[in-house]
Design a protein around this motif. Structure first.
Motif, PDB file in Angstrom:
ATOM      1  N   ILE A 238      77.293  -7.517 -16.025  1.00 42.84           N
ATOM      2  CA  ILE A 238      76.468  -7.064 -15.457  1.00 42.84           C
ATOM      3  C   ILE A 238      77.875  -7.154 -14.259  1.00 42.84           C
ATOM      4  N   LEU A 239      77.249  -6.089 -13.940  1.00 37.35           N
ATOM      5  CA  LEU A 239      78.389  -5.096 -12.470  1.00 37.35           C
ATOM      6  C   LEU A 239      77.373  -4.935 -11.610  1.00 37.35           C
ATOM      7  N   TRP A 240      77.470  -5.120 -10.510  1.00 33.94           N
ATOM      8  CA  TRP A 240      76.650  -4.756  -9.274  1.00 33.94           C
ATOM      9  C   TRP A 240      77.276  -4.768  -8.601  1.00 33.94           C
ATOM     10  N   GLY A 241      77.099  -3.368  -7.576  1.00 30.16           N
ATOM     11  CA  GLY A 241      77.888  -2.658  -6.256  1.00 30.16           C
ATOM     12  C   GLY A 241      77.039  -3.826  -5.094  1.00 30.16           C
ATOM     13  N   GLU A 242      76.922  -4.836  -4.383  1.00 27.65           N
ATOM     14  CA  GLU A 242      76.239  -5.229  -3.365  1.00 27.65           C
ATOM     15  C   GLU A 242      75.500  -4.037  -2.404  1.00 27.65           C
ATOM     16  N   ALA A 243      76.442  -3.203  -2.408  1.00 25.47           N
ATOM     17  CA  ALA A 243      75.679  -2.398  -0.833  1.00 25.47           C
ATOM     18  C   ALA A 243      74.758  -0.989  -1.180  1.00 25.47           C
ATOM     19  N   ASP A 244      74.087  -1.255  -2.884  1.00 22.14           N
ATOM     20  CA  ASP A 244      73.349  -0.565  -3.357  1.00 22.14           C
ATOM     21  C   ASP A 244      71.651  -0.971  -2.787  1.00 22.14           C
ATOM     22  N   SER A 245      70.598   0.324  -1.887  1.00 19.00           N
ATOM     23  CA  SER A 245      70.958   0.337  -2.179  1.00 19.00           C
ATOM     24  C   SER A 245      68.896   0.483  -2.621  1.00 19.00           C
ATOM     25  N   MET A 246      69.192   1.552  -3.626  1.00 20.49           N
ATOM     26  CA  MET A 246      68.655   1.390  -4.734  1.00 20.49           C
ATOM     27  C   MET A 246      68.357  -0.331  -5.881  1.00 20.49           C
ATOM     28  N   PHE A 247      69.187  -0.361  -5.799  1.00 18.94           N
ATOM     29  CA  PHE A 247      68.802  -1.279  -6.369  1.00 18.94           C
ATOM     30  C   PHE A 247      70.056  -2.730  -5.717  1.00 18.94           C
ATOM     31  N   ARG A 248      68.854  -3.603  -5.923  1.00 19.02           N
ATOM     32  CA  ARG A 248      69.347  -4.035  -4.836  1.00 19.02           C
ATOM     33  C   ARG A 248      69.951  -5.732  -5.694  1.00 19.02           C
ATOM     34  N   LEU A 249      70.738  -6.476  -5.294  1.00 16.28           N
ATOM     35  CA  LEU A 249      71.667  -7.470  -5.894  1.00 16.28           C
ATOM     36  C   LEU A 249      70.469  -8.220  -6.191  1.00 16.28           C
ATOM     37  N   LYS A 250      69.467  -8.837  -6.404  1.00 16.20           N
ATOM     38  CA  LYS A 250      68.748  -9.490  -6.965  1.00 16.20           C
ATOM     39  C   LYS A 250      68.400  -9.705  -7.763  1.00 16.20           C
ATOM     40  N   THR A 263      77.122 -12.684 -18.156  1.00 17.05           N
ATOM     41  CA  THR A 263      77.914 -12.394 -16.570  1.00 17.05           C
ATOM     42  C   THR A 263      78.070 -12.192 -15.309  1.00 17.05           C
ATOM     43  N   LEU A 264      77.856 -12.425 -14.395  1.00 17.86           N
ATOM     44  CA  LEU A 264      77.691 -11.034 -13.329  1.00 17.86           C
ATOM     45  C   LEU A 264      78.560 -11.270 -12.928  1.00 17.86           C
ATOM     46  N   ALA A 265      78.993 -10.559 -12.358  1.00 19.63           N
ATOM     47  CA  ALA A 265      80.488 -10.001 -11.123  1.00 19.63           C
ATOM     48  C   ALA A 265      80.223  -8.806 -10.257  1.00 19.63           C
ATOM     49  N   THR A 266      80.286  -8.359  -9.198  1.00 15.16           N
ATOM     50  CA  THR A 266      80.168  -7.864  -8.401  1.00 15.16           C
ATOM     51  C   THR A 266      80.995  -6.743  -7.420  1.00 15.16           C
ATOM     52  N   VAL A 267      80.635  -5.970  -6.547  1.00 20.84           N
ATOM     53  CA  VAL A 267      82.518  -5.259  -5.588  1.00 20.84           C
ATOM     54  C   VAL A 267      81.224  -4.655  -4.300  1.00 20.84           C
TER      55      VAL A 267
END
Length: 300
Positions: A238-250, A263-267
């Protein structure tokens, strides 16, 4: 960045394949023959295969073959058959039919936005040809669609209403605004690309295809799929952008917790369109997944 043994990459090329649902266009990149598992990209609503082009180019340089179909999600130029099932589950079946038609196996499936939801439906339905997955910011669980986009999805269910909205989207300002592509990207998008994405809405048959998908979007669809994630034992990154207002990091954290091997990594500055804004990070995750699959294969 981890790089695999490379070969001379083949340029990206467009092709079509005949499926039970109709003729599907796709872009292939990378060497025609590769020892690495093939990658199949799944894009989201109102974009096409070009969303993945920067990532595909990086994978090609690493010797990885990839396939990016343009799915019937509103930016496709050729309508599907009138009787095609284009509900979310139907589009997942279409992706599986695409993989089968190209005779791909051990596929690493990669999804973004609505395409991530389609990937989840694939993983919950049939993984006989799927070995691993990479999911970037996307719908999941009860977020289908995101709350902010619920009015848009209600409008998309009505082709006649979309016919009245479509001409307004030819305005660059409208396309880059808060009710269109604006919140999905960390920076300005290519206006010619986004114009290409909305032009097909002028076609009645394209609007018909899009309405079929929109009418099937409901939280229960992905909640039901999530109940079967435990059956997929392949690696999920899972690669997730932290500044996304549509799909939150949660939401990304929930996805990572739902699969047995994830696994989870963030941008930190990333939004929904990670494949365009941060192609190196997306390519890195895919290459890491390919490396994992190579190590897991039995010798010989």
């Amino acid at each position: 960045m981890f790089l695999l043994m490379t070969t001379d990459p083949a340029p990206a090329g467009s092709a079509t394949v005949d499926l039970p649902q109709g003729k599907l266009a796709y872009r292939a990149a990378g060497p025609a023959t590769s020892d690495h598992p093939p990658v199949v990209f799944v894009h989201g609503l109102l974009v096409d295969a070009r969303l993945w082009e920067p990532v595909a180019e990086r994978l090609a340089s690493a010797g990885i073959r990839s396939y990016a179909p343009t799915l019937p999600l509103g930016s496709h130029q050729r309508p599907m058959n009138a009787d095609a099932d284009l509900s979310p589950q139907g589009v997942a079946k279409l992706v599986l039919d695409f993989v089968k038609a190209l005779d791909l196996s051990d596929v690493l499936i990669v999804g973004n936005d609505t395409g991530g939801a389609i990937c989840q439906l694939v993983l919950a339905a049939d993984t006989s040809r799927i070995s691993a997955a990479v999911l970037t910011n996307c719908d999941a669980f009860g977020t289908f669609p995101p709350l902010a986009l619920a009015p848009l999805f209600r409008a998309l269910r009505h082709p006649g209403l979309v016919a009245r909205i479509a001409p307004m989207l030819r305005s660059k300002a409208m396309r880059n605004g808060p009710l269109a592509y604006g919140p999905l990207s960390s920076g300005p998008l290519d206006p010619d690309l986004t114009l290409d994405w909305v032009k097909p809405l002028a076609d009645e048959a394209i609007r018909r295809d899009l309405a079929k998908l929109a009418r099937g979007v409901h939280p229960r669809v992905l909640l039901d799929a999530a109940s079967r994630f435990g059956q997929f034992t392949g690696p999920v990154r899972i690669l997730w952008g932290e500044a996304d207002s549509m799909f939150r990091l949660k939401l990304g954290r929930q996805l990572a917790e739902a699969f047995p091997h994830a696994t989870l990594a963030t941008v930190p500055a990333g939004r929904t369109f990670l494949p365009l804004d941060h192609p190196d990070r997306v390519a890195d995750e895919i290459i890491a997944a390919v490396r994992h699959e190579a190590q897991a294969r039995p010798a010989g």
